[in-house]
Design a protein around this motif. Structure first.
Motif, mmCIF file in Angstrom:
data_model
loop_
_atom_site.group_PDB
_atom_site.id
_atom_site.type_symbol
_atom_site.label_atom_id
_atom_site.label_comp_id
_atom_site.label_asym_id
_atom_site.label_seq_id
_atom_site.Cartn_x
_atom_site.Cartn_y
_atom_site.Cartn_z
ATOM 1 N N ASP A 13 0.840 -1.186 0.000
ATOM 2 C CA ASP A 13 0.000 0.000 0.000
ATOM 3 C C ASP A 13 0.881 1.243 0.000
ATOM 4 O O ASP A 13 1.669 1.459 0.913
ATOM 5 N N GLY A 14 0.764 2.062 -1.050
ATOM 6 C CA GLY A 14 1.569 3.269 -1.146
ATOM 7 C C GLY A 14 2.782 3.142 -2.036
ATOM 8 O O GLY A 14 3.523 4.124 -2.221
ATOM 9 N N ALA A 15 3.037 1.959 -2.601
ATOM 10 C CA ALA A 15 4.153 1.810 -3.543
ATOM 11 C C ALA A 15 3.892 2.670 -4.773
ATOM 12 O O ALA A 15 2.747 2.942 -5.144
ATOM 13 N N MET A 16 4.972 3.108 -5.441
ATOM 14 C CA MET A 16 4.848 4.026 -6.564
ATOM 15 C C MET A 16 4.801 3.277 -7.896
ATOM 16 O O MET A 16 5.477 2.267 -8.096
ATOM 17 N N LEU A 37 -1.671 1.180 -5.423
ATOM 18 C CA LEU A 37 -0.408 1.470 -6.100
ATOM 19 C C LEU A 37 -0.465 2.932 -6.503
ATOM 20 O O LEU A 37 -1.261 3.318 -7.362
ATOM 21 N N GLY A 38 0.384 3.740 -5.871
ATOM 22 C CA GLY A 38 0.226 5.177 -6.022
ATOM 23 C C GLY A 38 -1.125 5.575 -5.456
ATOM 24 O O GLY A 38 -1.566 5.069 -4.425
ATOM 25 N N SER A 39 -1.804 6.453 -6.136
ATOM 26 C CA SER A 39 -3.164 6.804 -5.714
ATOM 27 C C SER A 39 -4.156 6.550 -6.834
ATOM 28 O O SER A 39 -5.230 7.124 -6.858
ATOM 29 N N PRO A 88 9.930 -1.536 -4.923
ATOM 30 C CA PRO A 88 9.827 -0.223 -5.567
ATOM 31 C C PRO A 88 9.683 0.899 -4.547
ATOM 32 O O PRO A 88 9.612 0.663 -3.340
ATOM 33 N N ALA A 89 9.629 2.116 -5.043
ATOM 34 C CA ALA A 89 9.597 3.291 -4.184
ATOM 35 C C ALA A 89 8.324 3.354 -3.344
ATOM 36 O O ALA A 89 7.276 2.837 -3.730
ATOM 37 N N ALA A 145 6.369 -0.400 -12.471
ATOM 38 C CA ALA A 145 6.221 -0.680 -13.897
ATOM 39 C C ALA A 145 7.563 -0.958 -14.559
ATOM 40 O O ALA A 145 7.671 -1.815 -15.448
ATOM 41 N N ALA A 146 8.609 -0.248 -14.140
ATOM 42 C CA ALA A 146 9.941 -0.478 -14.704
ATOM 43 C C ALA A 146 10.392 -1.912 -14.447
ATOM 44 O O ALA A 146 10.919 -2.587 -15.342
#
Length: 319
Positions: free
Chosen positions: A10-13, A47-49, A71-72, A18-19
């Motif tokens: 939850d909150g990963a970018m 994933l993100g928002s 990931p970030a 995707a990369a």
């Protein structure tokens, strides 16, 4: 290192996730033995928002993977999920290769796997990483670091660089270069290349040496020395160096040199001035001196920096 697990949470970018999917999750038939790629994480995490996750594997599959990619995270101030941290730590104990992209380093740090190691993250967050986890040797000036079984990268595109570096290590340069051509990205940027950080403001008006710093910033084309700065504030050179270092964390000479490099970056981005003229306008003297110091500071020569960061709409003719 056949099996690769992408650790979503939850909150990963999105960009970094995707990369990793593009590099490790798509078999483009470049070699007979591509990766067994799996996406792991909790159901219904964001994933993100933008995207709600429905991952096919949980963190048990992550623990069993040969390579784990984190990931970030969108919020470096928040503690990462405890079950993710536990899974990363368990994978490390098993001997997995751990990879963080951008601020994913904060997850690895929370798991303790970066303790005693050299690591990096996005330049905006290197100070926070170093302050929160003092046992990590944080390097803010590189694109990525390969510390054998633990690899960390700087922000965004540097994550792609690290993914391609891993493909090179696993399958060779020819396969990695072919993949880079498919993805239309640079085949290789060395990890030691500097991060291109934003040029900071000269000084806060409340800074103890604000008047001096602004005075210097208007005279970078002059051959200023530390004694010149000391005379400007009516101090001895030794006293200025001591007090300046205490206030700024760096010496007057190093600060002056950094400001010259920053001014060169600005002129390369926004003007058509020749390298020779920029050398004169930044107090570097000659083009050769500018090229040497610029390459040492940023890892690339001025010409390549200009092509990379050219702002055509604001460029002006040489003066």
């Amino acid at each position: 290192m056949r099996s690769v697990a992408l650790a979503l949470y939850d909150g990963a970018m999105l960009f970094e996730a995707a990369a990793a999917c593009e590099v490790f999750g798509v078999d483009r038939e470049l070699t007979d033995a591509w990766y067994d790629f799996r996406v792991c994480g909790p159901t219904e995490a964001w994933l993100g928002s933008w995207l709600r996750l429905d991952t096919p594997h949980d963190y048990d599959a992550l623990v069993e993977a040969d390579t784990v990619i984190v990931p970030a995270c969108g919020d470096v101030e928040a503690d990462p999920p405890a079950d993710l941290v536990d899974a990363v730590r368990a994978a490390h104990v098993r001997g997995a290769r751990l990879v963080s992209l951008c601020t994913g380093a904060f997850v690895l740090a929370a798991a303790g796997v970066l303790d005693g190691r050299r690591a990096t993250t996005h330049w905006e967050h290197t100070a926070a990483l170093a302050a929160r986890y003092p046992r990590i040797e944080v390097d803010p000036d590189v694109l990525y670091i390969d510390d054998r079984t633990v690899l960390t990268s700087a922000g965004k595109a540097a994550g792609m660089d690290l993914c391609l570096h891993i493909v090179t290590a696993d399958h060779g340069a020819a396969v990695a270069n072919a993949l880079a051509r498919r993805l239309v990205v640079p085949a290789r940027r060395a990890g030691g290349q500097a991060q291109f950080v934003a040029v900071p403001a000269v000084a806060d008006t409340g800074h103890a040496f604000a008047d001096l710093l602004h005075w210097v910033s208007g005279r970078l084309d002059e051959p200023l020395t530390v004694p010149d700065l000391a005379r400007q504030v009516n101090m001895s050179t030794r006293n200025l160096t001591r007090r300046f270092t205490a206030a700024t964390g760096t010496t007057p000479l190093r600060w002056l040199h950094t400001q010259r490099i920053h001014r060169a970056q600005e002129l390369l981005e926004t003007t058509d001035d020749s390298i020779e003229l920029i050398a004169a306008r930044t107090g570097m003297g000659t083009a050769a001196t500018l090229r040497r110091h610029f390459h040492r500071a940023l890892g690339v020569p001025p010409d390549i920096y200009r092509r990379t960061f050219r702002t055509h709409s604001t460029a002006t003719p040489a003066t």
